[in-house]
Design a protein around this motif. Structure first.
Motif, PDB file in Angstrom:
ATOM      1  N   VAL A 105       1.134  -0.813   0.034  1.00 20.69           N
ATOM      2  CA  VAL A 105       0.263   0.086  -0.311  1.00 20.69           C
ATOM      3  C   VAL A 105       0.739   1.279  -0.042  1.00 20.69           C
ATOM      4  CG1 VAL A 105      -0.533  -0.026   2.401  1.00 20.69           C
ATOM      5  CG2 VAL A 105      -2.317   0.743   0.728  1.00 20.69           C
ATOM      6  N   TRP A 106       2.511   1.567  -0.095  1.00 16.53           N
ATOM      7  CA  TRP A 106       3.182   2.508   0.398  1.00 16.53           C
ATOM      8  C   TRP A 106       2.844   3.610  -0.228  1.00 16.53           C
ATOM      9  CZ3 TRP A 106       6.500   4.719  -2.945  1.00 16.53           C
ATOM     10  CH2 TRP A 106       6.759   3.775  -4.854  1.00 16.53           C
ATOM     11  N   LEU A 109      -0.508   4.864  -0.240  1.00 14.60           N
ATOM     12  CA  LEU A 109      -0.602   5.742   1.941  1.00 14.60           C
ATOM     13  C   LEU A 109       0.556   7.088   1.036  1.00 14.60           C
ATOM     14  CD1 LEU A 109      -1.355   6.055   3.854  1.00 14.60           C
ATOM     15  CD2 LEU A 109       0.537   3.870   4.551  1.00 14.60           C
ATOM     16  N   ALA A 112      -1.150   9.777   0.071  1.00 12.75           N
ATOM     17  CA  ALA A 112      -2.673  10.020   0.112  1.00 12.75           C
ATOM     18  C   ALA A 112      -1.954  11.414   1.526  1.00 12.75           C
ATOM     19  CB  ALA A 112      -3.165   9.409   1.152  1.00 12.75           C
ATOM     20  N   LEU A 113      -0.472  10.960   2.334  1.00 14.76           N
ATOM     21  CA  LEU A 113       0.274  11.472   3.315  1.00 14.76           C
ATOM     22  C   LEU A 113       0.390  13.166   2.751  1.00 14.76           C
ATOM     23  CD1 LEU A 113       1.823   8.628   5.298  1.00 14.76           C
ATOM     24  CD2 LEU A 113      -0.040   9.736   5.742  1.00 14.76           C
ATOM     25  N   TYR A 204      -6.617   0.273  -6.406  1.00 14.06           N
ATOM     26  CA  TYR A 204      -6.999  -0.137  -5.008  1.00 14.06           C
ATOM     27  C   TYR A 204      -7.241  -1.281  -5.160  1.00 14.06           C
ATOM     28  CZ  TYR A 204      -8.127   4.552  -3.075  1.00 14.06           C
ATOM     29  OH  TYR A 204      -7.174   5.675  -2.457  1.00 14.06           O
ATOM     30  N   PRO A 216      -6.459  -1.636   4.566  1.00 14.75           N
ATOM     31  CA  PRO A 216      -4.924  -1.122   3.529  1.00 14.75           C
ATOM     32  C   PRO A 216      -6.102   0.484   3.017  1.00 14.75           C
ATOM     33  CG  PRO A 216      -4.669  -3.143   3.638  1.00 14.75           C
ATOM     34  CD  PRO A 216      -5.771  -3.376   3.629  1.00 14.75           C
ATOM     35  N   LEU A 219      -7.991   2.939   4.945  1.00 12.30           N
ATOM     36  CA  LEU A 219      -7.504   3.781   5.413  1.00 12.30           C
ATOM     37  C   LEU A 219      -7.144   4.373   4.677  1.00 12.30           C
ATOM     38  CD1 LEU A 219      -5.439   5.397   8.133  1.00 12.30           C
ATOM     39  CD2 LEU A 219      -3.389   3.100   6.886  1.00 12.30           C
ATOM     40  N   VAL A 220      -6.264   4.591   3.370  1.00  7.12           N
ATOM     41  CA  VAL A 220      -5.300   5.108   2.510  1.00  7.12           C
ATOM     42  C   VAL A 220      -6.896   6.203   1.835  1.00  7.12           C
ATOM     43  CG1 VAL A 220      -5.125   5.691   0.177  1.00  7.12           C
ATOM     44  CG2 VAL A 220      -4.013   4.276   1.659  1.00  7.12           C
ATOM     45  N   HIS A 221      -7.893   5.380   1.303  1.00  9.69           N
ATOM     46  CA  HIS A 221      -8.926   6.186   1.145  1.00  9.69           C
ATOM     47  C   HIS A 221      -9.665   6.817   2.400  1.00  9.69           C
ATOM     48  CE1 HIS A 221     -13.090   5.503  -1.661  1.00  9.69           C
ATOM     49  NE2 HIS A 221     -12.960   6.430  -1.293  1.00  9.69           N
ATOM     50  N   LEU A 223      -7.598   8.581   4.607  1.00 12.07           N
ATOM     51  CA  LEU A 223      -6.876   9.645   4.717  1.00 12.07           C
ATOM     52  C   LEU A 223      -7.096  11.108   3.280  1.00 12.07           C
ATOM     53  CD1 LEU A 223      -3.996   8.019   5.896  1.00 12.07           C
ATOM     54  CD2 LEU A 223      -5.560   9.607   6.714  1.00 12.07           C
ATOM     55  N   TRP A 224      -7.325   9.901   1.828  1.00  8.40           N
ATOM     56  CA  TRP A 224      -7.527  10.639   1.028  1.00  8.40           C
ATOM     57  C   TRP A 224      -8.899  11.584   0.504  1.00  8.40           C
ATOM     58  CZ3 TRP A 224      -4.202   9.854  -3.822  1.00  8.40           C
ATOM     59  CH2 TRP A 224      -4.725  10.711  -4.565  1.00  8.40           C
TER      60      TRP A 224
END
Length: 279
Positions: A105-106, A109, A112-113, A204, A216, A219-221, A223-224
């Motif tokens: 997922v890097w 992610l 998103a960060l 995804y 995983p 979490l990314v979704h 944050l995005w």
């Protein structure tokens, strides 16, 4: 001797109940998944319509204007359908397997960060609004990943090979986002969001299949969406337009390529697995 005779009916009855319990679980077929999607859409769009009426508003305004009833109902419905699935492991409801596959997922992610960092640099909206946005984007992320990467993708996999199932579920994911144009009145922005959602959906779905888990990407979704909505609300309050939605469009193409790369060894119905560490 008598004890063994009396215990036999009980053991048979217990085994029968276990079999009945297994039979009551849903087998996620393509028609069933599409029917669940129809109900999910009614709950999502109907809840938003009941909450806001006929007034057109942006997605960011909806995310910051109160807990979305439609998003909450849709998330609960998708969770019930996924949890009653006959094979919850195949639907991606457990932790990544193996756990170290979560490292795949890097790239999403990282994007998103970075978007979260840009949103923070632009300035957050008021704390109360920020909390509402966090709750709503978490609901949306959970609802959409359960519906599209657990229920719908698994239903398509029951009928199609992996490549068609991934493309079909991602295409539906993109098409559903075009409905935001009816709420906002901005058809152009809805079309861009639809294309972006399709490209994201490919990445995804690939990560969900490689990790055997939806979590995983939940979490990314989340944050995005949180980064986008908070940045748009902050910019709107200052009388400006956020550049983050346009910057996000440039991020989805590398993510899509990455997802296709992860699926490079897919043949038919077989998904490559993460190799165990050498001992």
């Amino acid at each position: 001797m008598q004890a063994s005779v009396t215990s036999q009916p009980y053991s048979i009855s217990l085994a029968g109940r276990k079999r009945m319990k297994r039979l009551q679980r849903l087998h996620l077929t393509a028609p069933l998944a599409l029917a669940a999607l129809a109900v999910w859409l009614v709950l999502t769009l109907g809840g938003q319509w009941l909450q806001s009426g006929v007034r057109q508003h942006s997605l960011a305004d909806a995310a910051g204007g109160g807990i979305g009833v439609g998003w909450l109902l849709a998330a609960c419905f998708a969770a019930v359908v996924a949890m009653t699935s006959r094979d919850r492991r195949a639907a991606g409801l457990f932790a990544p397997a193996p756990m170290r596959s979560a490292r795949l997922v890097w790239l999403p992610l990282l994007y998103a960060l970075l978007m979260l960092l840009v949103a923070w640099a632009d300035g957050w909206p008021p704390r109360a609004v920020l909390l509402v946005v966090a709750c709503n984007t978490a609901l949306v992320a959970l609802s959409e990943e359960l519906m599209f990467r657990a229920v719908l993708l698994q239903g398509f996999l029951d009928r199609f090979a992996i490549w068609p199932a991934v493309f079909l579920s991602s295409a539906v994911f993109g098409a559903v986002h075009a409905a935001n144009g009816f709420a906002s009145g901005d058809a152009g922005a809805a079309l861009l969001q639809s294309v972006s959602a399709f490209l994201q959906g490919l990445a995804y779905a690939a990560i969900r299949l490689r990790t055997r888990s939806i979590w995983p990407m939940v979490l990314v979704h989340g944050l995005w969406d949180f980064s986008l909505m908070s940045s748009m609300l902050s910019a709107t309050s200052g009388g400006e337009n956020s550049v983050l939605p346009y910057a996000a469009l440039f991020a989805v193409l590398p993510m899509c390529v990455y997802g296709l790369y992860l699926m490079r060894a897919v043949r038919g119905h077989e998904m490559p697995v993460v190799s165990p560490q050498p001992t």
